[in-house]
Design a protein around this motif. Structure first.
Motif, PDB file in Angstrom:
ATOM      1  N   VAL A  41      37.235  -6.424  -3.445  1.00 11.78           N
ATOM      2  CA  VAL A  41      36.946  -6.281  -2.348  1.00 11.78           C
ATOM      3  C   VAL A  41      36.580  -7.813  -1.739  1.00 11.78           C
ATOM      4  CG1 VAL A  41      34.994  -5.523  -0.752  1.00 11.78           C
ATOM      5  CG2 VAL A  41      36.106  -3.837  -2.394  1.00 11.78           C
ATOM      6  N   PRO A  42      36.914  -8.213  -0.655  1.00  9.59           N
ATOM      7  CA  PRO A  42      36.722  -9.641  -0.145  1.00  9.59           C
ATOM      8  C   PRO A  42      35.186 -10.006   0.000  1.00  9.59           C
ATOM      9  CG  PRO A  42      38.311  -8.607   1.313  1.00  9.59           C
ATOM     10  CD  PRO A  42      37.796  -7.388   0.486  1.00  9.59           C
ATOM     11  N   ASP A  56      22.636 -20.371   1.102  1.00 10.10           N
ATOM     12  CA  ASP A  56      23.136 -20.880   2.311  1.00 10.10           C
ATOM     13  C   ASP A  56      24.246 -20.383   2.668  1.00 10.10           C
ATOM     14  OD1 ASP A  56      24.919 -22.631   3.878  1.00 10.10           O
ATOM     15  OD2 ASP A  56      22.785 -23.530   4.175  1.00 10.10           O
ATOM     16  N   LEU A  57      24.562 -19.333   3.481  1.00  5.32           N
ATOM     17  CA  LEU A  57      25.515 -18.804   3.603  1.00  5.32           C
ATOM     18  C   LEU A  57      26.804 -19.605   4.015  1.00  5.32           C
ATOM     19  CD1 LEU A  57      24.321 -15.404   5.323  1.00  5.32           C
ATOM     20  CD2 LEU A  57      24.921 -15.818   2.984  1.00  5.32           C
ATOM     21  N   THR A  58      26.679 -20.575   5.027  1.00  6.09           N
ATOM     22  CA  THR A  58      27.753 -21.215   5.422  1.00  6.09           C
ATOM     23  C   THR A  58      28.155 -22.022   4.141  1.00  6.09           C
ATOM     24  OG1 THR A  58      26.749 -21.490   7.468  1.00  6.09           O
ATOM     25  CG2 THR A  58      28.293 -23.286   7.202  1.00  6.09           C
ATOM     26  N   GLU A  59      27.484 -22.743   3.394  1.00  7.73           N
ATOM     27  CA  GLU A  59      27.919 -23.526   2.244  1.00  7.73           C
ATOM     28  C   GLU A  59      28.579 -22.669   1.350  1.00  7.73           C
ATOM     29  OE1 GLU A  59      28.516 -26.822   0.257  1.00  7.73           O
ATOM     30  OE2 GLU A  59      27.658 -26.552   2.362  1.00  7.73           O
ATOM     31  N   ALA A  60      27.874 -21.635   1.204  1.00 10.98           N
ATOM     32  CA  ALA A  60      28.588 -20.563   0.010  1.00 10.98           C
ATOM     33  C   ALA A  60      30.211 -20.071   0.363  1.00 10.98           C
ATOM     34  CB  ALA A  60      27.754 -19.225  -0.083  1.00 10.98           C
ATOM     35  N   MET A  61      30.155 -19.827   2.044  1.00 12.23           N
ATOM     36  CA  MET A  61      31.550 -19.383   2.319  1.00 12.23           C
ATOM     37  C   MET A  61      32.690 -20.842   2.315  1.00 12.23           C
ATOM     38  SD  MET A  61      31.204 -16.295   2.702  1.00 12.23           S
ATOM     39  CE  MET A  61      32.515 -15.786   3.855  1.00 12.23           C
ATOM     40  N   LYS A  62      32.000 -21.872   2.492  1.00 10.20           N
ATOM     41  CA  LYS A  62      32.755 -22.965   2.465  1.00 10.20           C
ATOM     42  C   LYS A  62      33.235 -23.407   0.975  1.00 10.20           C
ATOM     43  CE  LYS A  62      32.513 -28.130   2.966  1.00 10.20           C
ATOM     44  NZ  LYS A  62      31.220 -29.083   3.309  1.00 10.20           N
ATOM     45  N   LEU A  64      33.792 -20.964  -1.359  1.00  6.83           N
ATOM     46  CA  LEU A  64      34.568 -19.954  -1.696  1.00  6.83           C
ATOM     47  C   LEU A  64      35.962 -20.219  -1.104  1.00  6.83           C
ATOM     48  CD1 LEU A  64      32.507 -16.586  -1.085  1.00  6.83           C
ATOM     49  CD2 LEU A  64      33.455 -17.449  -3.301  1.00  6.83           C
ATOM     50  N   LYS A  65      35.939 -20.816   0.237  1.00 12.32           N
ATOM     51  CA  LYS A  65      37.344 -21.159   0.679  1.00 12.32           C
ATOM     52  C   LYS A  65      37.777 -22.304  -0.109  1.00 12.32           C
ATOM     53  CE  LYS A  65      39.319 -22.796   5.108  1.00 12.32           C
ATOM     54  NZ  LYS A  65      39.284 -23.004   6.370  1.00 12.32           N
ATOM     55  N   GLN A  66      37.150 -23.291  -0.654  1.00 11.14           N
ATOM     56  CA  GLN A  66      37.613 -24.582  -1.516  1.00 11.14           C
ATOM     57  C   GLN A  66      38.234 -23.776  -2.658  1.00 11.14           C
ATOM     58  OE1 GLN A  66      34.342 -26.777  -1.642  1.00 11.14           O
ATOM     59  NE2 GLN A  66      34.681 -27.948   0.222  1.00 11.14           N
TER      60      GLN A  66
END
Length: 70
Positions: A41-42, A56-62, A64-66
């Motif tokens: 699941v994404p 920090d959600l923004t940092e975590a999502m960044k 994951l993308k990396q």
């Protein structure tokens, strides 16, 4: 055909040890969320918030993308 594992089956298959994890990370572990991640699941902001409310959600999502994680 993909087989969706139950939280209990995920724990056995991936040898997840909730008690150790909670002690190591000093956070409660939501086994349902962990199981869903292992079942493909994404990972999105709400999942991160459940697993680590202070993250920090923004940092975590960044991050994951990396890593190429969806």
């Amino acid at each position: 055909m993909d087989i969706i594992l139950s939280p209990e089956d995920s724990l056995r298959k991936y040898r997840i040890q909730p008690e150790w994890s909670e002690s190591y990370y000093d956070l409660p572990i939501c086994l349902e969320i962990v199981s869903r991640i292992f079942n493909g699941v994404p990972i999105h902001a709400q999942v991160i918030s459940v697993l680590h409310p202070q993250r920090d959600l923004t940092e975590a999502m960044k991050e994951l993308k990396q890593l190429g994680i969806r």
